[in-house]
Design a protein around this motif. Structure first.
Motif, PDB file in Angstrom:
ATOM      1  N   ARG A 141       0.830  -1.200   0.000  1.00  0.00           N
ATOM      2  CA  ARG A 141       0.000   0.000   0.000  1.00  0.00           C
ATOM      3  C   ARG A 141       0.866   1.252   0.000  1.00  0.00           C
ATOM      4  O   ARG A 141       0.570   2.234  -0.655  1.00  0.00           O
ATOM      5  N   HIS A 142       1.972   1.173   0.744  1.00  0.00           N
ATOM      6  CA  HIS A 142       2.914   2.280   0.797  1.00  0.00           C
ATOM      7  C   HIS A 142       3.482   2.546  -0.599  1.00  0.00           C
ATOM      8  O   HIS A 142       3.504   3.678  -1.073  1.00  0.00           O
ATOM      9  N   GLU A 173       2.201   1.699  -3.451  1.00  0.00           N
ATOM     10  CA  GLU A 173       1.190   2.173  -4.387  1.00  0.00           C
ATOM     11  C   GLU A 173       0.870   3.646  -4.156  1.00  0.00           C
ATOM     12  O   GLU A 173       0.669   4.403  -5.105  1.00  0.00           O
ATOM     13  N   ARG A 174       0.837   4.028  -2.875  1.00  0.00           N
ATOM     14  CA  ARG A 174       0.563   5.426  -2.574  1.00  0.00           C
ATOM     15  C   ARG A 174       1.673   6.312  -3.132  1.00  0.00           C
ATOM     16  O   ARG A 174       1.447   7.372  -3.664  1.00  0.00           O
ATOM     17  N   ARG A 175       2.932   5.814  -2.993  1.00  0.00           N
ATOM     18  CA  ARG A 175       4.062   6.611  -3.464  1.00  0.00           C
ATOM     19  C   ARG A 175       3.984   6.769  -4.985  1.00  0.00           C
ATOM     20  O   ARG A 175       4.208   7.827  -5.527  1.00  0.00           O
ATOM     21  N   THR A 206       1.396   9.344  -5.944  1.00  0.00           N
ATOM     22  CA  THR A 206       1.757  10.749  -5.763  1.00  0.00           C
ATOM     23  C   THR A 206       2.786  11.208  -6.786  1.00  0.00           C
ATOM     24  O   THR A 206       2.884  12.390  -7.082  1.00  0.00           O
TER      25      THR A 206
END
Lengths: 305, 265
Positions: free
Chosen positions: B256-257, B259-261, B264
């Motif tokens: 999830r980390h 994918e979030r990165r 952004t």
């Protein structure tokens, strides 16, 4: 995503197919051919306990003798002894009934998950996947703890005065069904959930606008649209359950065995490899149609994305 | 977005999750039970964990299982990723249909069939049964899971990135390593973890293909289970569950980390 790569891009690209292809042929396809061959052999008291697989040194004469030595006697034996027939029927019964129960439990769960607030959904998915990652064996054993004679279920029922004396839950069909439904629930829920998630809400709204009650639109709109997910989940459960060994062995009675147990017994206890192989071939024959259905559903699902 | 999370939905989700977790929670609680009789509560205790420290056979089995899981998951991740690339990148080549069938069939194939057939292969080619044969058998089973996980990522992959790199003169292998691989890395990692836990978990295929000196943890646990319920087994199972839970939760946080990165960027 329909665009195909230009042929000229890199000529050596096909090489990536070689290692997995060779591996699967050597360790998935060839072993099946050997199973077929051994199911046609006679049991001999030797190590290994069957007539040899192949002997190329013998040449053409050897090959003719080899083909002549193949026999269907093992299969004839399978049909003579009722034990095997009962095992297959038992497996079919257990697999069918537990798949039905799985649909009945999995559908509301998957539907509820797909309807849950967006923030809760990833957590719910992890919660459903997590037991799938923990050991199968442990999850079955957890039920041995609960279902045994002085286990939690009997204690609870006795305390609530629902029963007067401890009931025998273990070594029964009920225990097998509980164990199977429990172990396979994630396999049913995840494909269903993935499918229900893609459901177009406006269709349900349209149904509601036209005066269709919600329960009715569930059966007339949601279920038909969820059918691919339902089929994938049901097949993903039905096929392995048919050959299940661990669950009936730990939770079921030894009086009526499922085919996985019979095969295991023929192999490990009776050391009759031709019979074990023939049992596997017949089981596979029963599974051909469901497996092909499953592969069709799978590949259609991938093309659609 | 006018989704309705009705009370009925709430109840079915709550009941479903409870059904999945209550037995495991009970098992974990009983592993801390001081009483020798599993079901009679005798107060909290770590004595069954202490007993495990003395159980050399169980420890050896655990080491065997970890080694087999590590080597088969590594091999399967390489082969499974190649299989996924084959399925998504090579288009319709000759022999694709049997290949697709061979990739998907082991996912649903009853384990008794896979186990029996691999054993008969090993006997036919006279390969001594042990560590190597279990590793080969597990690799065959789990490479298909890796292939499916990686494939689902590759299907959603934007090939324009690769084409851009190649148009700028980047050779194909380098393009793969610096553009494709980083993008599908989370799926490969997830596939590896799934493969690892499946190998760690397998009883049936390992029972068929194992030999002297290669008893795995599930085989060992299973033979203890057949003798009846014992508090030590609850303790082993609890450790097993804790390890898997930590790995899965860490993995899901990491992906999830990542994918979030990416989102952004």
């Amino acid at each position: 995503m329909k665009k195909r790569p230009a042929q000229s891009r890199s000529s050596g690209e096909w090489l990536i197919a070689v290692p997995p292809y060779v591996w699967l042929v050597a360790f998935f396809l060839v072993p099946f051919l050997i199973v077929m061959k051994i199911s046609l052999s006679q049991a001999v008291i030797a190590q290994p306990p069957y007539t040899p697989v192949f002997d190329l040194a013998a040449g053409w004469e050897g090959l003719k003798a080899y083909v002549r030595a193949l026999s269907l006697s093992t299969y004839a034996f399978l049909f003579e002894d009722e034990l095997y027939l009962f095992s297959y029927l038992k497996s079919l019964q257990v697999a069918t009934l537990s798949t039905l129960i799985l649909v009945l439990i999995g559908l509301p769960l998957a539907y509820g998950m797909a309807r849950a607030p967006d923030r809760a959904q990833p957590i719910l998915v992890v919660l459903v996947i997590l037991p799938f990652w923990t050991s199968f064996l442990i999850r079955v054993y957890a039920w041995v703890n609960i279902l045994q004679r002085d286990g939690l279920l009997n204690d609870t029922l006795l305390a609530l005065r629902i029963i007067d004396e401890p009931a025998a839950w273990l070594a029964s069909d009920t225990a097998v069904y509980i164990g199977i439904v429990y172990s396979y629930l994630p396999f049913m829920v995840l494909p269903l959930y993935a499918n229900l998630l893609k459901l177009d809400e406006s269709l349900l709204e349209a149904a509601a606008d036209l005066g269709c009650p919600r329960w009715k639109s569930f059966f007339l709109v949601t279920i038909p649209l969820a059918l691919p997910g339902l089929a994938a989940g049901a097949l993903l459960c039905f096929i392995p359950i048919l050959g299940e060994f661990v669950i009936p062995d730990l939770l079921g009675s030894s009086r009526t065995m499922m085919i996985g147990q019979t095969l295991w017994m023929e192999f490990f206890s009776n050391r009759d490899w031709p019979v074990a192989s023939a049992l596997a071939v017949v089981l596979l024959a029963l599974l051909i149609v469901p497996i092909m259905l499953y592969e069709t559903v799978q590949s259609r699902e991938i093309e659609r994305r | 977005m006018r989704r309705r999370f009705s009370p009925f939905n709430l109840v079915s989700v709550a009941l479903g999750i409870a059904f999945l977790y209550v037995p495991i929670v009970i098992l974990v609680i009983y592993s801390f039970n001081d009483s020798r009789l599993v079901t009679i509560w005798g107060g909290w205790s770590l004595r069954w964990y202490a007993a495990l420290l003395e159980d050399v056979a169980m420890q050896e089995a655990a080491v065997n299982s970890l080694l087999i899981a590590l080597s088969s998951a590594t091999t399967a991740t390489v082969l499974g990723t190649l299989a996924a690339l084959t399925l998504t990148r090579l288009g319709r080549f000759r022999g694709r249909t049997p290949f697709v069938a061979m990739v998907y069939a082991p996912l649903v194939m009853p384990e008794v069939i896979t186990g029996l057939s691999l054993l008969l292969l090993f006997v036919a080619v006279n390969l001594d049964r042990g560590f190597l044969t279990v590793t080969i058998a597990h690799t065959t089973l789990i490479l298909c899971f890796v292939a499916v996980v990686v494939q689902s990522r590759l299907v959603g992959f934007d090939r324009a990135l690769e084409e851009a790199a190649m148009d700028l003169g980047c050779p194909p292998l380098r393009t793969f390593l610096s553009v494709t691989l980083p993008t599908i890395a989370p799926a490969i990692a997830a596939g590896f973890l799934l493969a690892f836990s499946l190998s760690l978990d397998d009883l049936v295929i390992a029972s068929f293909t194992t030999g002297p000196g290669a008893t795995t943890l599930p085989i060992r646990i299973y033979s203890e289970m057949r003798l009846g319920v014992k508090p030590q087994i609850n303790a082993v199972c609890t450790i097993f569950i804790a390890v898997i839970a930590i790995v899965v939760i860490a993995a899901s946080i990491l992906t999830r980390h990542a994918e979030r990165r990416r989102a952004t960027e």
